[in-house]
Design a protein around this motif. Structure first.
Motif, mmCIF file in Angstrom:
data_model
loop_
_atom_site.group_PDB
_atom_site.id
_atom_site.type_symbol
_atom_site.label_atom_id
_atom_site.label_comp_id
_atom_site.label_asym_id
_atom_site.label_seq_id
_atom_site.Cartn_x
_atom_site.Cartn_y
_atom_site.Cartn_z
ATOM 1 N N UNK A 54 27.945 -21.192 34.437
ATOM 2 C CA UNK A 54 28.986 -20.565 33.616
ATOM 3 C C UNK A 54 29.422 -19.204 34.151
ATOM 4 N N UNK A 55 28.836 -18.759 35.240
ATOM 5 C CA UNK A 55 29.159 -17.403 35.690
ATOM 6 C C UNK A 55 29.810 -17.339 37.070
ATOM 7 N N UNK A 56 30.376 -18.431 37.542
ATOM 8 C CA UNK A 56 31.257 -18.324 38.709
ATOM 9 C C UNK A 56 30.715 -18.752 40.057
ATOM 10 N N UNK A 57 29.469 -19.255 40.118
ATOM 11 C CA UNK A 57 28.941 -19.767 41.374
ATOM 12 C C UNK A 57 28.972 -18.739 42.492
ATOM 13 N N UNK A 58 29.127 -19.224 43.728
ATOM 14 C CA UNK A 58 29.042 -18.348 44.900
ATOM 15 C C UNK A 58 30.167 -17.317 44.951
ATOM 16 N N UNK A 59 31.369 -17.691 44.496
ATOM 17 C CA UNK A 59 32.468 -16.726 44.600
ATOM 18 C C UNK A 59 32.214 -15.486 43.728
ATOM 19 N N UNK A 60 31.713 -15.742 42.484
ATOM 20 C CA UNK A 60 31.406 -14.628 41.578
ATOM 21 C C UNK A 60 30.411 -13.672 42.231
ATOM 22 N N UNK A 61 29.417 -14.272 42.884
ATOM 23 C CA UNK A 61 28.387 -13.509 43.587
ATOM 24 C C UNK A 61 29.004 -12.597 44.654
ATOM 25 N N UNK A 62 29.818 -13.197 45.491
ATOM 26 C CA UNK A 62 30.357 -12.459 46.633
ATOM 27 C C UNK A 62 31.329 -11.365 46.188
ATOM 28 N N UNK A 63 32.113 -11.656 45.139
ATOM 29 C CA UNK A 63 33.049 -10.636 44.652
ATOM 30 C C UNK A 63 32.297 -9.388 44.199
ATOM 31 N N UNK A 64 31.181 -9.582 43.507
ATOM 32 C CA UNK A 64 30.363 -8.433 43.068
ATOM 33 C C UNK A 64 29.846 -7.657 44.282
ATOM 34 N N UNK A 65 29.403 -8.385 45.285
ATOM 35 C CA UNK A 65 28.774 -7.746 46.450
ATOM 36 C C UNK A 65 29.798 -7.045 47.338
ATOM 37 N N UNK A 66 30.992 -7.613 47.400
ATOM 38 C CA UNK A 66 32.069 -6.992 48.184
ATOM 39 C C UNK A 66 32.398 -5.612 47.599
ATOM 40 N N UNK A 67 32.497 -5.572 46.257
ATOM 41 C CA UNK A 67 32.814 -4.302 45.590
ATOM 42 C C UNK A 67 31.721 -3.273 45.896
ATOM 43 N N UNK A 68 30.501 -3.734 45.852
ATOM 44 C CA UNK A 68 29.356 -2.862 46.119
ATOM 45 C C UNK A 68 29.383 -2.338 47.560
ATOM 46 N N UNK A 69 29.683 -3.230 48.472
ATOM 47 C CA UNK A 69 29.746 -2.859 49.890
ATOM 48 C C UNK A 69 30.804 -1.785 50.101
ATOM 49 N N UNK A 70 31.925 -1.911 49.379
ATOM 50 C CA UNK A 70 32.997 -0.924 49.473
ATOM 51 C C UNK A 70 32.537 0.467 49.048
ATOM 52 N N UNK A 71 31.482 0.496 48.237
ATOM 53 C CA UNK A 71 30.946 1.784 47.779
ATOM 54 C C UNK A 71 29.742 2.230 48.606
ATOM 55 N N UNK A 72 29.477 1.520 49.685
ATOM 56 C CA UNK A 72 28.427 1.971 50.606
ATOM 57 C C UNK A 72 27.055 1.371 50.386
ATOM 58 N N UNK A 73 26.960 0.353 49.524
ATOM 59 C CA UNK A 73 25.645 -0.286 49.341
ATOM 60 C C UNK A 73 25.686 -1.688 49.952
ATOM 61 N N UNK A 117 24.171 -11.587 38.893
ATOM 62 C CA UNK A 117 24.914 -10.951 39.990
ATOM 63 C C UNK A 117 25.590 -9.666 39.544
ATOM 64 N N UNK A 118 26.224 -9.708 38.359
ATOM 65 C CA UNK A 118 26.827 -8.472 37.847
ATOM 66 C C UNK A 118 25.739 -7.425 37.578
ATOM 67 N N UNK A 119 24.628 -7.904 37.075
ATOM 68 C CA UNK A 119 23.481 -7.039 36.796
ATOM 69 C C UNK A 119 23.005 -6.339 38.073
ATOM 70 N N UNK A 120 22.909 -7.102 39.140
ATOM 71 C CA UNK A 120 22.481 -6.560 40.435
ATOM 72 C C UNK A 120 23.420 -5.435 40.864
ATOM 73 N N UNK A 121 24.726 -5.683 40.753
ATOM 74 C CA UNK A 121 25.698 -4.685 41.189
ATOM 75 C C UNK A 121 25.589 -3.429 40.328
ATOM 76 N N UNK A 122 25.440 -3.621 39.024
ATOM 77 C CA UNK A 122 25.335 -2.466 38.113
ATOM 78 C C UNK A 122 24.075 -1.648 38.424
ATOM 79 N N UNK A 123 22.957 -2.345 38.570
ATOM 80 C CA UNK A 123 21.680 -1.665 38.836
ATOM 81 C C UNK A 123 21.725 -0.946 40.179
ATOM 82 N N UNK A 124 22.358 -1.584 41.158
ATOM 83 C CA UNK A 124 22.427 -0.981 42.493
ATOM 84 C C UNK A 124 23.170 0.355 42.422
ATOM 85 N N UNK A 125 24.259 0.390 41.647
ATOM 86 C CA UNK A 125 25.009 1.650 41.493
ATOM 87 C C UNK A 125 24.207 2.667 40.684
ATOM 88 N N UNK A 126 23.689 2.209 39.546
ATOM 89 C CA UNK A 126 22.998 3.134 38.637
ATOM 90 C C UNK A 126 21.765 3.741 39.297
#
Ligand code: IPE
Length: 254
Positions: free
Chosen positions: A205-224, A151-160
């Motif tokens: 070990x990486x946070x389940x659904x909440x970890x996922x959504x937190x990454x995506x919320x940040x991304x959405x805030x940046x227009x993706x 999930x973090x990878x997805x957010x990073x790649x989406x920005x990059x």
């Protein structure tokens, strides 16, 4: 059009067992990607039962020590073997897919990506090759070693890569509230989401659904924008890739 699609580990594996793949699911996902292939597509997959158990056993989240150092290779090898199955299935379906392993091209700082070498990925995209990345164990400048979630990878790649769309294929119909799908979420809803989501089933070990959504919320805030959808339902991956998906949870900016 650049698209990032993550397929959750729970779609491809049985998360409650150790290293148990679902070969038919992997083959179907590969066929769907092949059917609706677009020229600039990056795939990311989770570890599922390949990696989470090893990461937990060796306490990789605690950082580098005499015990965890022994767990880096088994954890990486486990998730790498799932990655090989996914890449092979894609190739069998006619997709020019190649593996990209975060352990070898990425550095974390206290669990967050500090740097990732993007050149191989951008060159693959230019050649219409589909890079296939995955959640992985990665060296960390603060803790010695850490776990990078897909999930973090997805957010990073989406920005990059300045992605146009992000898809998160899971084994549920979207983000659920009392069993029904929340159709739309915006970054302003983060507190609400925190109280609704209690983590996903199995060893994660990486946070389940909440970890996922937190990454995506940040991304959405940046227009993706991104959509969390059920990738176990045949046809949904094709629909997502064709921008024709009328279900799931859309996470978009305010
Ligand atoms: C975790 O990856 C990586 C390791 C445990 C090595 P993810 O967090 O992306 O995996 P899933 O999607 O939850 O299975």
């Amino acid at each position: 059009m650049t698209i990032i699609l993550k397929i959750g580990g729970s779609v491809l594996t049985d998360k409650n067992k150790v290293s148990a793949a679902k070969p038919e699911a992997i083959a179907r996902v590969a066929r769907e990607v092949s059917e609706a292939l677009s020229p600039r597509l990056v795939l990311v997959h989770g570890a599922g039962s390949f990696g989470h158990h090893q990461a937990k056993e060796y306490r990789l989240k605690d950082g580098l020590n005499d015990w965890s150092i022994k767990g880096i290779l088994p954890t990486h090898n486990a998730v790498k073997s799932l990655n090989a199955m996914v890449v092979d299935a894609l190739q069998m379906s006619g997709v020019d897919a190649l593996p990209v392993h975060p352990l070898s091209n990425c550095i974390l700082n206290n669990g967050r990506i500090e740097h990732m070498c993007m050149e191989a990925i951008t060159r693959m995209l230019r050649a219409e090759i589909v890079p296939v990345l995955h959640g992985d164990v990665v060296m960390d400048t603060a803790k010695g070693v850490g776990i990078l979630s897909g999930d973090q990878l997805v957010a990073y790649l989406a920005r990059a890569l300045k992605a146009d769309r992000v898809g998160i294929g899971t084994n549920v119909d979207g983000v659920l509230r009392n069993g029904s799908v929340i159709r739309e979420l915006k970054p302003a809803n983060i507190r609400e989401v925190e109280s609704i989501l209690s983590g996903s089933v199995g060893v994660d070990v990486t946070g389940g659904m909440y970890g996922k959504i937190a990454e995506l919320m940040a991304l959405a805030g940046e227009g993706i924008p991104s959509v969390v959808f059920n990738a176990e339902k045949p046809g949904n991956i094709v629909k997502f890739l064709r921008d024709d998906l009328a279900e799931g949870t859309l996470i978009s900016g305010d």
